[in-house]
Design a protein around this motif. Structure first.
Motif, PDB file in Angstrom:
ATOM      1  N   LYS A   5       0.734  -1.170  -0.122  1.00 43.99           N
ATOM      2  CA  LYS A   5      -0.046   0.074   0.139  1.00 43.99           C
ATOM      3  C   LYS A   5       0.962   1.319   0.212  1.00 43.99           C
ATOM      4  CE  LYS A   5      -2.889   0.462   3.734  1.00 43.99           C
ATOM      5  NZ  LYS A   5      -3.036   1.659   4.157  1.00 43.99           N
ATOM      6  N   ASP A  32      -7.992   2.635  -0.070  1.00 38.02           N
ATOM      7  CA  ASP A  32      -7.072   3.947   0.266  1.00 38.02           C
ATOM      8  C   ASP A  32      -6.396   4.316  -0.991  1.00 38.02           C
ATOM      9  OD1 ASP A  32      -7.869   3.387   2.837  1.00 38.02           O
ATOM     10  OD2 ASP A  32      -5.587   3.250   3.431  1.00 38.02           O
ATOM     11  N   SER A  77      -7.868   7.316   4.430  1.00 35.96           N
ATOM     12  CA  SER A  77      -6.410   7.077   4.162  1.00 35.96           C
ATOM     13  C   SER A  77      -5.409   8.307   4.474  1.00 35.96           C
ATOM     14  CB  SER A  77      -5.942   6.793   2.492  1.00 35.96           C
ATOM     15  OG  SER A  77      -4.611   6.657   2.160  1.00 35.96           O
ATOM     16  N   THR A 402     -10.144  -1.261   2.869  1.00 40.16           N
ATOM     17  CA  THR A 402      -9.396  -0.311   2.676  1.00 40.16           C
ATOM     18  C   THR A 402      -8.011  -0.726   2.422  1.00 40.16           C
ATOM     19  OG1 THR A 402      -8.748   0.037   5.156  1.00 40.16           O
ATOM     20  CG2 THR A 402     -10.712   1.229   4.305  1.00 40.16           C
ATOM     21  N   SER A 403      -7.700  -1.914   2.988  1.00 44.31           N
ATOM     22  CA  SER A 403      -6.297  -2.545   2.488  1.00 44.31           C
ATOM     23  C   SER A 403      -6.178  -3.744   1.959  1.00 44.31           C
ATOM     24  CB  SER A 403      -5.132  -2.106   3.647  1.00 44.31           C
ATOM     25  OG  SER A 403      -5.792  -3.211   4.620  1.00 44.31           O
TER      26      SER A 403
END
Ligand code: S3P
Length: 425
Positions: A5, A32, A77, A402-403
């Motif tokens: 990420k 993100d 994020s 999100t990740s």
């Protein structure tokens, strides 16, 4: 594993500031990084393709971003918001930045202060929080900045701002934090040099440079792999994850697991995007408690939730200190971990800057954990549930996306029983 990420955010931003097209493969395809790509598009950068299948970013050159017509929404994020604040500080227009409830509670003053010194100004909510308006400067000043907190996001924000300032800027860090920005800037031909002096690391960057476009393959994310690897420490398990970023400023968890007695093998096989890459294998066996040296924290700053769960399953006491920064992550992680472990029947003491966890080799479980909008709290406690005597539930699976949108599928593929989808409560 999803692409790393941290590297994905930087790869996108630096490709946007290079001259001409760059193809980026292996990007993290969570929310993100998607937000960073959307923000860059809103800033006038042509981007085609998809995160999952590869993107082509047609870079506008350093200083080439354009005023956005809409507020830039960074979702959850912190990295996307803080890194782009750096870029925007030295572009001569106003941008409005916002995020979700978790991001709107996180401190932005740590990036605002150096960017103000460089000439930008801000109108932020009380406590230097999002939403905020950022007024970029037309006459940026170079800076020599000593980081008051060990933060790769702050370091990177200053370096990105310095790209469009005249002369040389420097960032001084007393504890080395992840150096993906430095490595990618070097790969794109920036004039950057790194000195080590008196225990400090000094990064010097020449501004107003030209960045070269070029294709990049993002290696897998060790912070995502951490969950499956800890799951692989269970009895009769054996798990290998390959194509992982093995940057030594990211692998502190593996060092800890080795000290705890885990059977762990790390094999470097090459490089990708200027980063060492390879595989990590674990095999089941007993763990014992350890004392985690505070100076190791920056190299495993996102891994404390899963380390705490491993410590709960170990025999003996694990102490982790020097972790004030964990209070300002996606949640107050010291508090979220302590509350979750207690609910799962583990003896834990929450310190102002850390945790003391009494491992008894077994965890009762049989509880629902409050995730507090934090993807890593959700994933860590689901992994703890695999080893607990009774199942562990999380009250919100949404943040996992999100990740690590493929988390449930990846865990099921190695035998986990998980009910519900990542996006579900
Ligand atoms: C990151 C740096 C770390 C880390 C975050 C990603 C980055 O934050 O916790 O998940 O990509 O630069 P800090 O810079 O606040 O320590």
């Amino acid at each position: 594993m999803p692409g790393d990420k941290s590297i994905s955010h930087r790869a996108l931003i630096l490709a946007a500031l290079a001259v001409g097209p760059s193809r980026l493969d292996g990007l993290a395809d969570g929310d993100d990084v998607r937000r960073t790509a959307l923000a860059l598009e809103a800033l006038g950068v042509p981007i085609s393709g998809s995160l999952a299948e590869g993107l082509v970013v047609d870079g506008l050159g350093v200083g080439g971003l354009q005023e956005p017509a809409q507020p830039l929404d960074f979702g959850n994020s912190g990295t996307g918001a803080r890194l782009l604040m750096g870029c925007l500080a030295t572009h001569p227009f106003t941008s409005h930045l916002c995020g979700d409830r978790s991001l709107s509670g996180r401190p932005m003053g740590r990036v605002m202060r150096p960017l103000e010194e460089m000439g930008a100004s801000f109108l932020a909510r009380a406590g230097d929080r999002l939403p905020l308006a950022l007024i970029g400067t037309a006459e940026p000043l170079p800076i020599a900045y000593r980081l008051p907190v060990p933060s790769a996001q702050v370091k990177s924000a200053v370096l990105l701002a310095a790209l469009n300032a005249p002369g040389e800027s420097s960032v001084i860090e007393s504890a080395p934090s992840r150096d993906h920005s430095e490595r990618l800037l070097t790969a794109r031909g920036a004039e950057i040099s790194i000195e080590e002096a008196g225990g400090e690391r000094i990064i010097n960057l020449q501004g107003e440079c030209e960045l070269a476009a070029g294709d990049l393959e993002v290696p897998g994310d060790p912070s995502a792999a951490a969950f499956g690897l800890v799951a692989g420490l269970g009895p009769d398990s054996q798990i290998t994850v390959d194509n992982l970023c093995l940057n030594p400023l990211r692998t502190g968890l593996f060092t800890c697991l080795g000290e705890m007695g885990a059977r762990l093998t790390i094999e470097e096989s090459g490089t990708a995007g200027g980063e060492p890459v390879g595989s990590v294998s674990v095999a089941g066996g007993g763990l014992r408690g350890i004392e985690v040296p505070p100076e190791r924290a920056p190299a495993m700053i996102d891994e404390f939730p899963i380390l705490a769960c491993a410590a709960a399953l170990a025999e003996g006491t694990t102490t982790m200190r020097g972790l004030e920064e964990l209070r300002v992550k996606e949640s107050d992680r010291l508090s979220a971990i302590a509350a979750g472990l207690q609910a799962a029947g583990v003896a834990v003491e929450e310190l102002p800057d850390g945790l003391i966890i009494e491992g008894r080799g077994r965890v009762p479980g049989g509880t629902t954990i409050e995730v507090r909008h934090d993807h890593r709290i959700a994933m860590a406690f689901l992994v703890l549930g695999l080893a607990a005597e009774e199942a562990i539930a999380v009250d919100d699976g949404g943040p996992i996306a999100t990740s690590f949108p493929g988390f449930n599928a990846a865990m099921k593929a190695v035998g986990a029983k998980i009910e519900g989808a990542e996006g579900e409560t």
